[in-house]
Structure formats: structure tokens, C-alpha cells
Write a protein that holds these residues in place. Sequence first.
Motif, PDB file in Angstrom:
ATOM      1  N   ASP A 255       0.843  -1.204   0.000  1.00 52.78           N
ATOM      2  CA  ASP A 255       0.000   0.000   0.000  1.00 52.78           C
ATOM      3  C   ASP A 255       0.878   1.254   0.000  1.00 52.78           C
ATOM      4  O   ASP A 255       0.589   2.238  -0.686  1.00 52.78           O
ATOM      5  CB  ASP A 255      -0.903   0.005   1.240  1.00 52.78           C
ATOM      6  N   ALA A 256       1.954   1.186   0.787  1.00 52.61           N
ATOM      7  CA  ALA A 256       2.879   2.323   0.836  1.00 52.61           C
ATOM      8  C   ALA A 256       3.495   2.576  -0.540  1.00 52.61           C
ATOM      9  O   ALA A 256       3.750   3.727  -0.913  1.00 52.61           O
ATOM     10  CB  ALA A 256       3.968   2.067   1.876  1.00 52.61           C
ATOM     11  N   ALA A 257       3.713   1.509  -1.297  1.00 49.82           N
ATOM     12  CA  ALA A 257       4.310   1.661  -2.630  1.00 49.82           C
ATOM     13  C   ALA A 257       3.389   2.469  -3.542  1.00 49.82           C
ATOM     14  O   ALA A 257       3.829   3.357  -4.287  1.00 49.82           O
ATOM     15  CB  ALA A 257       4.606   0.288  -3.234  1.00 49.82           C
ATOM     16  N   ALA A 258       2.084   2.180  -3.473  1.00 48.58           N
ATOM     17  CA  ALA A 258       1.122   2.947  -4.288  1.00 48.58           C
ATOM     18  C   ALA A 258       1.118   4.407  -3.839  1.00 48.58           C
ATOM     19  O   ALA A 258       1.098   5.341  -4.660  1.00 48.58           O
ATOM     20  CB  ALA A 258      -0.273   2.335  -4.151  1.00 48.58           C
ATOM     21  N   TRP A 259       1.147   4.598  -2.534  1.00 45.45           N
ATOM     22  CA  TRP A 259       1.145   5.941  -1.942  1.00 45.45           C
ATOM     23  C   TRP A 259       2.351   6.737  -2.445  1.00 45.45           C
ATOM     24  O   TRP A 259       2.233   7.865  -2.932  1.00 45.45           O
ATOM     25  CB  TRP A 259       1.187   5.759  -0.419  1.00 45.45           C
ATOM     26  N   LEU A 260       3.537   6.095  -2.342  1.00 50.62           N
ATOM     27  CA  LEU A 260       4.768   6.789  -2.727  1.00 50.62           C
ATOM     28  C   LEU A 260       4.840   7.011  -4.238  1.00 50.62           C
ATOM     29  O   LEU A 260       5.407   8.009  -4.693  1.00 50.62           O
ATOM     30  CB  LEU A 260       5.987   5.988  -2.250  1.00 50.62           C
ATOM     31  N   ALA A 261       4.242   6.099  -5.009  1.00 44.58           N
ATOM     32  CA  ALA A 261       4.258   6.271  -6.469  1.00 44.58           C
ATOM     33  C   ALA A 261       3.479   7.525  -6.864  1.00 44.58           C
ATOM     34  O   ALA A 261       3.760   8.154  -7.884  1.00 44.58           O
ATOM     35  CB  ALA A 261       3.669   5.043  -7.155  1.00 44.58           C
ATOM     36  N   LEU A 262       2.477   7.884  -6.044  1.00 41.38           N
ATOM     37  CA  LEU A 262       1.640   9.037  -6.385  1.00 41.38           C
ATOM     38  C   LEU A 262       2.074  10.323  -5.686  1.00 41.38           C
ATOM     39  O   LEU A 262       1.875  11.412  -6.222  1.00 41.38           O
ATOM     40  CB  LEU A 262       0.176   8.743  -6.032  1.00 41.38           C
ATOM     41  N   LEU A 263       2.657  10.205  -4.501  1.00 43.10           N
ATOM     42  CA  LEU A 263       2.892  11.407  -3.694  1.00 43.10           C
ATOM     43  C   LEU A 263       3.841  12.405  -4.365  1.00 43.10           C
ATOM     44  O   LEU A 263       3.459  13.546  -4.627  1.00 43.10           O
ATOM     45  CB  LEU A 263       3.415  11.012  -2.301  1.00 43.10           C
ATOM     46  N   ALA A 264       5.069  11.986  -4.651  1.00 44.74           N
ATOM     47  CA  ALA A 264       6.030  12.941  -5.206  1.00 44.74           C
ATOM     48  C   ALA A 264       5.636  13.345  -6.627  1.00 44.74           C
ATOM     49  O   ALA A 264       5.821  14.492  -7.033  1.00 44.74           O
ATOM     50  CB  ALA A 264       7.436  12.350  -5.190  1.00 44.74           C
ATOM     51  N   ARG A 265       5.064  12.410  -7.370  1.00 47.08           N
ATOM     52  CA  ARG A 265       4.608  12.739  -8.729  1.00 47.08           C
ATOM     53  C   ARG A 265       3.554  13.842  -8.684  1.00 47.08           C
ATOM     54  O   ARG A 265       3.591  14.784  -9.463  1.00 47.08           O
ATOM     55  CB  ARG A 265       4.029  11.507  -9.415  1.00 47.08           C
ATOM     56  N   SER A 266       2.609  13.709  -7.753  1.00 46.99           N
ATOM     57  CA  SER A 266       1.529  14.693  -7.672  1.00 46.99           C
ATOM     58  C   SER A 266       2.023  16.016  -7.093  1.00 46.99           C
ATOM     59  O   SER A 266       1.477  17.072  -7.391  1.00 46.99           O
ATOM     60  CB  SER A 266       0.399  14.157  -6.791  1.00 46.99           C
ATOM     61  N   ALA A 267       3.037  15.946  -6.238  1.00 45.15           N
ATOM     62  CA  ALA A 267       3.481  17.142  -5.519  1.00 45.15           C
ATOM     63  C   ALA A 267       4.443  17.983  -6.350  1.00 45.15           C
ATOM     64  O   ALA A 267       4.194  19.153  -6.615  1.00 45.15           O
ATOM     65  CB  ALA A 267       4.148  16.726  -4.215  1.00 45.15           C
ATOM     66  N   THR A 268       5.570  17.356  -6.741  1.00 42.92           N
ATOM     67  CA  THR A 268       6.627  18.113  -7.408  1.00 42.92           C
ATOM     68  C   THR A 268       6.934  17.569  -8.790  1.00 42.92           C
ATOM     69  O   THR A 268       7.789  18.094  -9.489  1.00 42.92           O
ATOM     70  CB  THR A 268       7.934  18.041  -6.570  1.00 42.92           C
ATOM     71  N   GLY A 269       6.234  16.493  -9.163  1.00 41.07           N
ATOM     72  CA  GLY A 269       6.478  15.898 -10.466  1.00 41.07           C
ATOM     73  C   GLY A 269       7.710  15.009 -10.488  1.00 41.07           C
ATOM     74  O   GLY A 269       8.221  14.674 -11.550  1.00 41.07           O
ATOM     75  N   GLN A 270       8.183  14.603  -9.315  1.00 46.13           N
ATOM     76  CA  GLN A 270       9.320  13.670  -9.258  1.00 46.13           C
ATOM     77  C   GLN A 270       8.772  12.245  -9.171  1.00 46.13           C
ATOM     78  O   GLN A 270       7.777  12.011  -8.497  1.00 46.13           O
ATOM     79  CB  GLN A 270      10.160  13.941  -8.012  1.00 46.13           C
ATOM     80  N   PRO A 271       9.449  11.269  -9.815  1.00 45.96           N
ATOM     81  CA  PRO A 271       9.001   9.871  -9.659  1.00 45.96           C
ATOM     82  C   PRO A 271       9.072   9.465  -8.184  1.00 45.96           C
ATOM     83  O   PRO A 271       8.184   8.796  -7.668  1.00 45.96           O
ATOM     84  CB  PRO A 271       9.989   9.070 -10.493  1.00 45.96           C
ATOM     85  N   LEU A 272      10.156   9.859  -7.531  1.00 42.69           N
ATOM     86  CA  LEU A 272      10.282   9.739  -6.077  1.00 42.69           C
ATOM     87  C   LEU A 272      10.992  11.009  -5.649  1.00 42.69           C
ATOM     88  O   LEU A 272      11.722  11.601  -6.435  1.00 42.69           O
ATOM     89  CB  LEU A 272      11.160   8.542  -5.697  1.00 42.69           C
ATOM     90  N   SER A 273      10.819  11.402  -4.399  1.00 47.82           N
ATOM     91  CA  SER A 273      11.605  12.537  -3.931  1.00 47.82           C
ATOM     92  C   SER A 273      13.062  12.072  -3.781  1.00 47.82           C
ATOM     93  O   SER A 273      13.351  10.877  -3.859  1.00 47.82           O
ATOM     94  CB  SER A 273      11.053  13.041  -2.598  1.00 47.82           C
ATOM     95  N   ILE A 274      13.983  13.014  -3.577  1.00 48.16           N
ATOM     96  CA  ILE A 274      15.408  12.655  -3.502  1.00 48.16           C
ATOM     97  C   ILE A 274      15.635  11.650  -2.361  1.00 48.16           C
ATOM     98  O   ILE A 274      16.387  10.700  -2.503  1.00 48.16           O
ATOM     99  CB  ILE A 274      16.273  13.910  -3.272  1.00 48.16           C
ATOM    100  N   TYR A 275      15.000  11.900  -1.240  1.00 48.41           N
ATOM    101  CA  TYR A 275      15.152  10.981  -0.107  1.00 48.41           C
ATOM    102  C   TYR A 275      13.782  10.425   0.278  1.00 48.41           C
ATOM    103  O   TYR A 275      12.845  11.187   0.501  1.00 48.41           O
ATOM    104  CB  TYR A 275      15.726  11.708   1.118  1.00 48.41           C
ATOM    105  N   THR A 276      13.683   9.121   0.349  1.00 50.19           N
ATOM    106  CA  THR A 276      12.519   8.481   0.942  1.00 50.19           C
ATOM    107  C   THR A 276      13.070   7.635   2.089  1.00 50.19           C
ATOM    108  O   THR A 276      13.832   6.701   1.863  1.00 50.19           O
ATOM    109  CB  THR A 276      11.770   7.606  -0.078  1.00 50.19           C
ATOM    110  N   THR A 277      12.732   8.019   3.315  1.00 46.06           N
ATOM    111  CA  THR A 277      13.365   7.433   4.491  1.00 46.06           C
ATOM    112  C   THR A 277      12.339   6.659   5.297  1.00 46.06           C
ATOM    113  O   THR A 277      11.274   7.190   5.587  1.00 46.06           O
ATOM    114  CB  THR A 277      13.936   8.563   5.380  1.00 46.06           C
TER     115      THR A 277
END
Lengths: 481, 243
Positions: free
Chosen positions: A249-271
Motif C-alpha cells: 500500500d505504501a508503494a502505491a502511496w509513494l508512487a503518487l505522492l512525489a509525482r503529484s506534488a513536485t512531479g518527481q518519480p520519487l523525492s530525492i530521499y525516501t526514508t
Amino acid sequence: MTVTTLEFRQAAAAAIADPRLQGALEGATGKFRSARSAALAELPDADALRDHFKALRSATLARLAEHLETFERNAAAAGAQVHWAADGAAACRIVTEIARQHGVALAAKSKSMVSEEIHLNQALAAAGVEPVETDLGEWIIQLAGDPPYHIVAPAIHKTRQQVAELFSELTGESLPADDIPRLTAVARRLLREKFLAAGLGISGGNLLVAETGSVVLVTNEGNGRMVTSLPPVHVAVVGIEKVAPTWDDAAAWLALLARSATGQPLSIYTTAITGPARLGDPDGPAEVHVILLDNGRSALLGGTFEEALQCIRCSACLNICPVYREAGGHAYGSPYSGPIGAVITPLLFGLEEYAGLPHASTLCGACLDVCPARIDLPRLLLALRAEEVRRGLLPASERLAERAVAWGMAHQRLYQLGAEVGRLAAKPFTHDGYTDLPPRLNPAQERRLPGLAPRSFREIWRSGELDETWPTPFDSRPPPC
Amino acid sequence: MTPTTPRVALFVTCVVDQALPEVGVATVRLLRRAGYQVDFPQGQTCCGQPFFNSGFRAEARTLARRMIELFEPYETVVAPGGSCTAMVRVEFPHLFEDEPAWRARAEALAAKTYELSEFLVQVAGWQPEASATGLRVTYHDSCHMKRLLHLGQEPRRLLAAAGAQVVEMEESDRCCGFGGLFSIRMPEVSNAMTAEKLRQAEASGAPLLVTCDPGCLTQMRGLVGEGVRVEHLAVVLEEMGDG
């Protein structure tokens, strides 16, 4: 704090009158918008992923208590201490108590909207702890004493000149505004001292993963990792709605979060932080605390407004919103601005106090187009407006006017009479088909109101002129049929 | 017309009725050209959208019931307004969520109500003859028409068929700033939004800005400068003529 319609209007008017601010808003939101579109287009099926994510968020909230208990159990098993805070004051007390126990004088913070929501910095200062924001944007607004202007980019309203002035004042040097690398180097040097000196690191949490008891942080500057690994104690304050049951579930969340926010596939750091440092770990805090903050959220479960809790704070709705793009972030009087802010601010902090926010929208629906969780924000705004009517929160004059006009509209003759009276009343103010608006409705005297027509459509219809030979205003040829 | 000519009832919308009657006239003529006989139920007033949008649900329900009763005898209803059509199609059924009998009647009305361009393209299968003017037009996607009714290609197809060259503006679906009472509650924000919309429309280079919504039309006309004319689709199609 209150935000009435008039207060929103006044704050927005000030932002609209500032061309520099308008340029900054359009520039920043425009970049986010185009980056988001491109990043979502890279997914094999972004719409399907959003559908899946909507269903996931909805199902998670339906059994929220269970998922939070799972999180608590697994976080505790990993060595973290989990606290439950019913409101902002309770959360602030827990943080200041942890600081007191460890004799903390300086706390380093990574960007956290929840800490803005509960005014944690003020509570820390009152308890004798100096809070230092280490996200560059948050640090700038902390120095300026401003609330955040945008959920993801809190300092978009600040120019580099203003930043240079703030930094110059702090360092006693005269820092030039056009030397961005030098300004960044100043921030880097000063903040590094804080990371090393801080006795406490405070973060929010973009999401919690219940199955492992992990707190996930999504950042771009690396400060989040410093805050959560250098000081001996780390406290994460996270809203209870931010839980993902599993890593899938977290993977789906992370796939959408940075893309929707800043247009990054992932943010520079995911911790992912799962408990304190273990034996043999080269670094990491000795203690990790997770504060699960309710602050009005659980009251929304199971009701009309539960859907608002599906939000993951990506800001896509702010960036697309034609009202936010003109009015700016401060008009909302809340850390949460834009369409989601107009919905959750009254829900979390009181509809009576924020009665103007549900009206800060044309209900255009652009927010729903971009929301990764497909939150139907226009429908929630409509429901809040209905709630205002139910609770009698609108001014008596408006209530009376709305009801009187609606009553007139329910009677054909009154409707026609009303229109005729309107024609007569507007006549002295009508020139060339346009009616002058009163100054309150037309502050800059820039707008003209197309007036009521000399004859209504129904009059024309009844007169029998509208038969097959009736010419249009522009075309006198006979119709073909 | 022969008795077998199919009939449609015109839901003219209150703004068109009182402020933009030429749009109603053009709508009647287009429907006749498409081969329909037009009825105009005289009792119609307002669909209740302003009250619904302000949160006055009881008042909106009263007006919705009137509309449902008034149009019940007709087989098909056509309106020259995307937002008003969306009110009937999308919101009327919502308004009666707790009243099954009225909900069924609301759904029946929703199922037979069409926005004008939608009706002409999807139901009538009609299109104007090209008058080959090569006129450059730009189309404003009004919010409810685009996002609640998912209509945007229909007006563009009609304009293109009539011989116009449809030039796309940046963000054609950006709100014009009207929002009903929003324009009265927050005039500065509303006007700033409209100015931005018009700037984008003007940048397209088209001298004619077309919309299917009477609300957007009055809003944009109120602030538009000299170089651009703002017009309803029905009037544009009529004016271009297919005679």
C-alpha cells in the motif's frame, strides 16, 4: 483566528494587487503543474493507480483503529515509543515533556505541516526549547515569522532579495541576492551547526506503515535524514489518518505522492524509520517516539467528511486551483491552503471560525481532476456550505435574501415580476446594454454587468414572433425548414 | 411541420430568459434546423443551482421539484447551458437521496435532459453546413460542462463543421471566475480570475471566444476588452448560418 468571507476577500485582494506575488504564484504553481502532468504520464496507467489508491485510502479509513493498533504494536516491537494525542495541546505537551526529560535546549525540525497545525514551535519556545526549522523553505518563513504559503513549498511568496535580507540580518554579512549558491552555503553552514548541537530531532511523517511500525519521510534536501539520525532522540508527530496497512500500500502511496506534488518519480530521499538505532548501527537516535495526533480527525470518520482524511498533502489541488493561484496561501489563515485547506481547516479548527473558506471556491472541480486520492473536494465544499446554512452561520441578510429569491423563483409570476422590477430599477444605471455595478461589487470599476435584456425570451416566444420566419439578430435569411 | 416531427422541450435557463434572449432564439432555430419541433413550457423559472451552491438545500429541492413536475410530460429536454444541465443531470438525483420517489423522478428527468451541443451532435446527429468563413474561434470549456458532463468535443465539432477554425487557448478549461454568487462574494478574486482567463483567450489570437454557458458568458463579457467578442455557441452557429 477567524476567516470570514470578507477577511478572505481582503487578504486575497492584497495578494492580487501585488504583481510580484502574482508572478511568483503563477511561476511556482505552473512548474509544479507541468511537472506533475509529465510525471503521471510516465506511469503505465495513472488513472488506474489513482482508482486503486482511492479504494485503498477508503478501505484503510474504514478500519482505521485496527491499522493504528497494528502500527502501535509493530512500532513498539521495533523499540519505538508510541503516544496518542487527542489534540494539539496534548501533542505539544508530550513533545515538551520528552525535551524536558532529556534536558534539551535546541530542537532541530524537518518540515512538518502537522507541527504547524498544532503550533509546536510556539509550545517549544514557551517550554524553553529553541526550535530550528531545517527545511530551507520552512527556515526562511521561520526567520520571517510567516505562516506557510503553500503545503509543499512554504516560502514561494519570498523573493531571493527578501531571503538575502533575512540571511544578511542573521549573519551580519551583506549577502547579495543574486548569489544563490552563496545563500545556500550560508544555510548549509548554519543549519549544520544546529543539527550537531540539537538534543532533539522533530519530524512529521508522510505516512506510517502498520505492518512494520515504520514512519516514512519524503524529503528533497536531506535535512530530514539529519534530523532523524543525528540528535539522540527523534520525535515524529503524525496525523492518525496517514497510515498505510502494508508496504504494498505504501508503494502505491509513494508512487503518487512525489509525482503529484513536485512531479518527481520519487523525492530525492525516501526514508523509513523503524525504531531507534540497533546494536551495531553506525548512527541513529537512541530513542524514537511516534505521536499519533487526532486533533479533530476521528470525529470525521464515518460521516460526510471522512473523505477529506484521504488527503496525502501533495498540494496538486493548490497548484491547479484558479482561486489559490490568485488569492495566494495566506488568505486561508491556516497552514492548509487551497481547496483541501478550504475543506479541512473548518473541519479541524471550526466551521464557525472559518466560515468564509467554503466560499473561497467557484466549485470548478479542477482539484478533483488532479487529486491522487480523487477526493471530491467540490462536493465537500458544498456539504460544508449546507452545514453552514443548517447551523445558521450565514449573515441574516444573506439568509433572508436567498430564501426570498428562492421563494420568488418558485412562482412563475413572481419570477417575471422580479425581472420587470429589476429592469426598472437598473434602468438609470444601464448604458449600451451594460449595467453599472455598485462599488462594493466592482471595487476597481473594471467590470461591466451585461444588463437584463429589454425583452425576455419568454416575451419574445409569447409574442409569436419566434415562428419560422423570425430572424436572428444577426441573420435575416429564412430558415431552411 | 408534420405531426411526426420529433419534439423537444426547451429549458431556456433563467439567465438566457432574462439577460440573453438571443441565445434562446438561436437555440430554437438550431433545434428546428436539426428537424425538431420546440416546446417552451411557460412555467419554468430557475433550476435552483444558486441556492444549492450556497447550501440552501431545502430551497433548491423546492425548485428542483418544480422543474421535475414541469418537464415530466416531455420526452426530451434541451438547455443552452452546461452548468444548468449539470444541475439537473448530476445534482437533482443527489438532492433526493433520502426521498426514493422523488429520486426516481429526478433520475428520469436527468436521463432525458441534454446540453444543446450534446443534443445536436449525439442525439440529433446534426451538423451545420460549412460556410467556409475560416473564422478563427477559441472555445472556453466551462467547468461543469467539462467536468460533470464530460462535454468538450461536441461544441468544437459543431464549430469546425460550420467552417470555423478552432484555435486552442492555453488552459481552455481554466475557470472563468464566475462561480455564481462567488463573483459577488469575492469580486476581486473573481475579476482577477476572469482577467487571467481573458488573457489566455486573447493570446490564442482568435477574435471570437465561444462558450456554452450563459454564466461564463456574462462574466467574461463584463471584463473583455475591445479586440475579442464573447459569444454563446448557439448564436455563433446561427450567425454563421447553414442556410
